[in-house]
Design a protein around this motif. Structure first.
Motif, PDB file in Angstrom:
ATOM      1  N   ASP A 107       0.846  -1.186   0.000  1.00 13.95           N
ATOM      2  CA  ASP A 107       0.000   0.000   0.000  1.00 13.95           C
ATOM      3  C   ASP A 107       0.885   1.241   0.000  1.00 13.95           C
ATOM      4  OD1 ASP A 107      -1.887   1.976   0.390  1.00 13.95           O
ATOM      5  OD2 ASP A 107      -2.316   1.444   2.476  1.00 13.95           O
ATOM      6  N   ALA A 108       0.784   2.035  -1.041  1.00  9.35           N
ATOM      7  CA  ALA A 108       1.631   3.225  -1.149  1.00  9.35           C
ATOM      8  C   ALA A 108       1.436   4.167   0.035  1.00  9.35           C
ATOM      9  CB  ALA A 108       1.354   3.957  -2.456  1.00  9.35           C
ATOM     10  N   ALA A 109       0.202   4.262   0.527  1.00 14.57           N
ATOM     11  CA  ALA A 109      -0.082   5.174   1.637  1.00 14.57           C
ATOM     12  C   ALA A 109       0.702   4.788   2.887  1.00 14.57           C
ATOM     13  CB  ALA A 109      -1.575   5.187   1.937  1.00 14.57           C
ATOM     14  N   ALA A 110       0.970   3.497   3.043  1.00 11.83           N
ATOM     15  CA  ALA A 110       1.711   3.024   4.218  1.00 11.83           C
ATOM     16  C   ALA A 110       3.171   3.464   4.192  1.00 11.83           C
ATOM     17  CB  ALA A 110       1.630   1.502   4.317  1.00 11.83           C
ATOM     18  N   CYS A 111       3.632   3.908   3.027  1.00 14.29           N
ATOM     19  CA  CYS A 111       5.031   4.321   2.878  1.00 14.29           C
ATOM     20  C   CYS A 111       5.266   5.773   3.267  1.00 14.29           C
ATOM     21  CB  CYS A 111       5.479   4.126   1.423  1.00 14.29           C
ATOM     22  SG  CYS A 111       5.382   2.429   0.826  1.00 14.29           S
ATOM     23  N   ALA A 112       4.207   6.477   3.637  1.00 17.34           N
ATOM     24  CA  ALA A 112       4.310   7.921   3.876  1.00 17.34           C
ATOM     25  C   ALA A 112       5.341   8.271   4.944  1.00 17.34           C
ATOM     26  CB  ALA A 112       2.941   8.480   4.261  1.00 17.34           C
ATOM     27  N   ASP A 113       5.367   7.522   6.039  1.00 17.17           N
ATOM     28  CA  ASP A 113       6.310   7.841   7.121  1.00 17.17           C
ATOM     29  C   ASP A 113       7.759   7.722   6.651  1.00 17.17           C
ATOM     30  OD1 ASP A 113       4.227   8.317   8.830  1.00 17.17           O
ATOM     31  OD2 ASP A 113       4.408   6.439   9.941  1.00 17.17           O
ATOM     32  N   THR A 114       8.044   6.680   5.882  1.00 15.41           N
ATOM     33  CA  THR A 114       9.407   6.495   5.379  1.00 15.41           C
ATOM     34  C   THR A 114       9.785   7.609   4.414  1.00 15.41           C
ATOM     35  OG1 THR A 114       9.111   4.094   5.568  1.00 15.41           O
ATOM     36  CG2 THR A 114      10.992   4.865   4.280  1.00 15.41           C
ATOM     37  N   VAL A 115       8.877   7.920   3.496  1.00 14.49           N
ATOM     38  CA  VAL A 115       9.134   8.991   2.531  1.00 14.49           C
ATOM     39  C   VAL A 115       9.313  10.323   3.244  1.00 14.49           C
ATOM     40  CG1 VAL A 115       8.121  10.333   0.635  1.00 14.49           C
ATOM     41  CG2 VAL A 115       7.970   7.835   0.618  1.00 14.49           C
ATOM     42  N   ASP A 116       8.452  10.602   4.219  1.00  7.96           N
ATOM     43  CA  ASP A 116       8.542  11.867   4.953  1.00  7.96           C
ATOM     44  C   ASP A 116       9.866  11.984   5.713  1.00  7.96           C
ATOM     45  OD1 ASP A 116       6.051  12.516   4.031  1.00  7.96           O
ATOM     46  OD2 ASP A 116       5.000  12.100   5.916  1.00  7.96           O
ATOM     47  N   ALA A 117      10.314  10.858   6.297  1.00  8.78           N
ATOM     48  CA  ALA A 117      11.588  10.883   7.030  1.00  8.78           C
ATOM     49  C   ALA A 117      12.747  11.197   6.094  1.00  8.78           C
ATOM     50  CB  ALA A 117      11.815   9.542   7.723  1.00  8.78           C
ATOM     51  N   ILE A 118      12.683  10.647   4.898  1.00  9.02           N
ATOM     52  CA  ILE A 118      13.757  10.886   3.915  1.00  9.02           C
ATOM     53  C   ILE A 118      13.739  12.331   3.427  1.00  9.02           C
ATOM     54  CG2 ILE A 118      14.511  10.333   1.566  1.00  9.02           C
ATOM     55  CD1 ILE A 118      13.644   7.402   2.174  1.00  9.02           C
ATOM     56  N   THR A 119      12.573  12.817   3.062  1.00  8.55           N
ATOM     57  CA  THR A 119      12.495  14.180   2.532  1.00  8.55           C
ATOM     58  C   THR A 119      12.792  15.222   3.610  1.00  8.55           C
ATOM     59  OG1 THR A 119      10.081  14.149   2.842  1.00  8.55           O
ATOM     60  CG2 THR A 119      10.908  13.559   0.664  1.00  8.55           C
ATOM     61  N   ALA A 120      12.387  14.933   4.855  1.00  9.57           N
ATOM     62  CA  ALA A 120      12.676  15.860   5.956  1.00  9.57           C
ATOM     63  C   ALA A 120      14.169  15.992   6.191  1.00  9.57           C
ATOM     64  CB  ALA A 120      11.983  15.388   7.236  1.00  9.57           C
ATOM     65  N   ALA A 121      14.912  14.943   5.859  1.00 11.35           N
ATOM     66  CA  ALA A 121      16.369  14.961   6.022  1.00 11.35           C
ATOM     67  C   ALA A 121      17.077  15.488   4.775  1.00 11.35           C
ATOM     68  CB  ALA A 121      16.872  13.548   6.340  1.00 11.35           C
ATOM     69  N   GLY A 122      16.287  15.959   3.809  1.00 14.70           N
ATOM     70  CA  GLY A 122      16.866  16.546   2.602  1.00 14.70           C
ATOM     71  C   GLY A 122      17.042  15.584   1.451  1.00 14.70           C
ATOM     72  N   GLY A 123      16.503  14.375   1.586  1.00 18.77           N
ATOM     73  CA  GLY A 123      16.634  13.380   0.533  1.00 18.77           C
ATOM     74  C   GLY A 123      15.463  13.396  -0.435  1.00 18.77           C
ATOM     75  N   GLN A 124      15.542  12.525  -1.423  1.00 21.51           N
ATOM     76  CA  GLN A 124      14.508  12.423  -2.454  1.00 21.51           C
ATOM     77  C   GLN A 124      13.900  11.029  -2.403  1.00 21.51           C
ATOM     78  OE1 GLN A 124      15.966  12.963  -6.448  1.00 21.51           O
ATOM     79  NE2 GLN A 124      13.927  13.104  -7.362  1.00 21.51           N
ATOM     80  N   ALA A 125      12.582  10.945  -2.297  1.00 23.33           N
ATOM     81  CA  ALA A 125      11.923   9.640  -2.219  1.00 23.33           C
ATOM     82  C   ALA A 125      10.497   9.744  -2.717  1.00 23.33           C
ATOM     83  CB  ALA A 125      11.928   9.115  -0.785  1.00 23.33           C
ATOM     84  N   ILE A 126       9.993   8.633  -3.233  1.00 19.64           N
ATOM     85  CA  ILE A 126       8.596   8.527  -3.624  1.00 19.64           C
ATOM     86  C   ILE A 126       8.023   7.235  -3.051  1.00 19.64           C
ATOM     87  CG2 ILE A 126       8.882   9.847  -5.752  1.00 19.64           C
ATOM     88  CD1 ILE A 126       8.765   7.123  -7.280  1.00 19.64           C
ATOM     89  N   ALA A 127       6.712   7.204  -2.868  1.00 20.58           N
ATOM     90  CA  ALA A 127       6.022   5.998  -2.419  1.00 20.58           C
ATOM     91  C   ALA A 127       5.413   5.298  -3.621  1.00 20.58           C
ATOM     92  CB  ALA A 127       4.932   6.365  -1.416  1.00 20.58           C
ATOM     93  N   VAL A 128       5.566   3.984  -3.654  1.00 14.41           N
ATOM     94  CA  VAL A 128       5.020   3.191  -4.753  1.00 14.41           C
ATOM     95  C   VAL A 128       4.299   1.977  -4.170  1.00 14.41           C
ATOM     96  CG1 VAL A 128       5.545   1.889  -6.858  1.00 14.41           C
ATOM     97  CG2 VAL A 128       6.925   3.888  -6.257  1.00 14.41           C
ATOM     98  N   GLY A 129       3.088   1.738  -4.626  1.00 15.56           N
ATOM     99  CA  GLY A 129       2.342   0.569  -4.175  1.00 15.56           C
ATOM    100  C   GLY A 129       2.434  -0.559  -5.178  1.00 15.56           C
ATOM    101  N   ALA A 130       2.696  -1.765  -4.701  1.00 10.54           N
ATOM    102  CA  ALA A 130       2.760  -2.919  -5.601  1.00 10.54           C
ATOM    103  C   ALA A 130       2.709  -4.214  -4.808  1.00 10.54           C
ATOM    104  CB  ALA A 130       4.040  -2.894  -6.440  1.00 10.54           C
ATOM    105  N   ASP A 131       2.151  -5.240  -5.435  1.00 12.47           N
ATOM    106  CA  ASP A 131       2.202  -6.601  -4.912  1.00 12.47           C
ATOM    107  C   ASP A 131       3.375  -7.284  -5.611  1.00 12.47           C
ATOM    108  OD1 ASP A 131       1.939  -9.282  -4.334  1.00 12.47           O
ATOM    109  OD2 ASP A 131      -0.140  -9.463  -5.020  1.00 12.47           O
ATOM    110  N   VAL A 132       4.467  -7.517  -4.886  1.00  9.11           N
ATOM    111  CA  VAL A 132       5.681  -8.034  -5.526  1.00  9.11           C
ATOM    112  C   VAL A 132       5.517  -9.458  -6.039  1.00  9.11           C
ATOM    113  CG1 VAL A 132       7.233  -6.529  -4.228  1.00  9.11           C
ATOM    114  CG2 VAL A 132       6.710  -8.827  -3.342  1.00  9.11           C
ATOM    115  N   SER A 133       4.461 -10.154  -5.600  1.00  9.96           N
ATOM    116  CA  SER A 133       4.246 -11.521  -6.076  1.00  9.96           C
ATOM    117  C   SER A 133       3.465 -11.571  -7.382  1.00  9.96           C
ATOM    118  CB  SER A 133       3.518 -12.347  -5.012  1.00  9.96           C
ATOM    119  OG  SER A 133       2.192 -11.900  -4.840  1.00  9.96           O
ATOM    120  N   ASP A 134       3.048 -10.404  -7.866  1.00 12.59           N
ATOM    121  CA  ASP A 134       2.250 -10.313  -9.091  1.00 12.59           C
ATOM    122  C   ASP A 134       3.048  -9.648 -10.207  1.00 12.59           C
ATOM    123  OD1 ASP A 134      -0.632 -10.348 -10.355  1.00 12.59           O
ATOM    124  OD2 ASP A 134       0.160  -8.333 -10.709  1.00 12.59           O
TER     125      ASP A 134
END
Length: 249
Positions: free
Chosen positions: A35-62
């Motif tokens: 779920d891409a929405a679940a990645c928000a905390d990780t993305v926010d932590a990266i961008t807050a530290a000056g990094g670049q990140a995006i959230a992507v949703g996918a089922d890796v088994s598909d």
């Protein structure tokens, strides 16, 4: 040069720590989870530290989901040349209680997921003449009661990794595996609940069996991933590194 890293199962735990570390190393990071929405905390932590990140949703088994996710990463960040296959689930049970679905779900996310993701990104790595693939194995690959599915998947990751190293090395692509020992995460918290212990009790009991006298942290695994993904690790390939506070294997 800024490279694009893709980390699966990166909404929390080990995957999130690896994503944060790779971002701090100067990479743009695609944070992938079911779920891409679940990645928000990780993305926010990266961008807050000056990094670049995006959230992507996918089922890796598909397969179709994986292809769409990689295409999205290419469009939004650029071609990924670093891949960390971390996505995983637990369906623990003793063999006689383990269902077909328990087996298929775990092998699907861990092993099939690593295969699909690696196949989808390798063409971008070949084109770039550079690639780093890191697969998450586990000390459970050596066998662990109640985890026939998980142990089989994590042992399979090691054979898969070594084969990728042989096939892809000529293109400047390395493949290595990290086999964590006991790491304090939500996943191990769930294991504590399953066996009827509090998490604190579980950590204390685990530490007594670990030579360095403590449980591992997601950051311990992220440090190993950082090395395997670095430019200077180009002569290290096909290896399995046990990050477990003591000797394994």
């Amino acid at each position: 040069m800024t490279r694009v890293a893709l980390v699966t199962g990166a909404a929390r735990g080990i995957g999130a720590a690896i994503a944060r570390r790779l971002a701090s190393d100067g990479n743009a990071v695609a944070v992938l989870d079911l779920d891409a929405a679940a990645c928000a905390d990780t993305v926010d932590a990266i961008t807050a530290a000056g990094g670049q990140a995006i959230a992507v949703g996918a089922d890796v088994s598909d397969s179709a989901s994986v292809e769409a996710a990689v295409a999205e990463v290419v469009e939004r960040l650029g071609a990924p040349t670093i891949l960390v296959n971390n996505a995983g689930i637990l369906r623990d049970n003793l063999l006689f209680k383990m269902t077909d679905d328990d087996w298929d779900a775990v092998l699907g996310v861990h092993l099939r997921g690593a295969f699909l993701m690696s196949r989808a990104v390798q063409k971008h790595m070949v084109d770039a003449g550079f690639g780093r693939i890191v697969n998450l194995s586990s000390t459970s690959a050596l066998g662990n009661r109640g985890q026939a599915n998980y142990a089989a998947a994590k042992a399979g990751m090691q054979g898969f990794t070594k084969t990728l190293a042989i096939e892809l090395g000529r293109y400047g692509i390395t493949a290595n595996a990290i086999a964590p020992g006991f790491i304090a995460t939500d996943m191990t918290r769930a294991t504590a609940e399953r066996i009827g212990m509090t998490f604190d009790e579980f950590l204390v009991a685990a530490a007594k069996e670990i030579p360095v006298g403590r449980a591992g942290t997601p950051e311990d695994i992220a440090a190993a991933a950082s090395f395997f993904c670095a430019e200077e690790s180009g002569f290290t390939s096909g290896q399995v590194l046990y990050v477990a506070g003591g000797p394994k294997a």
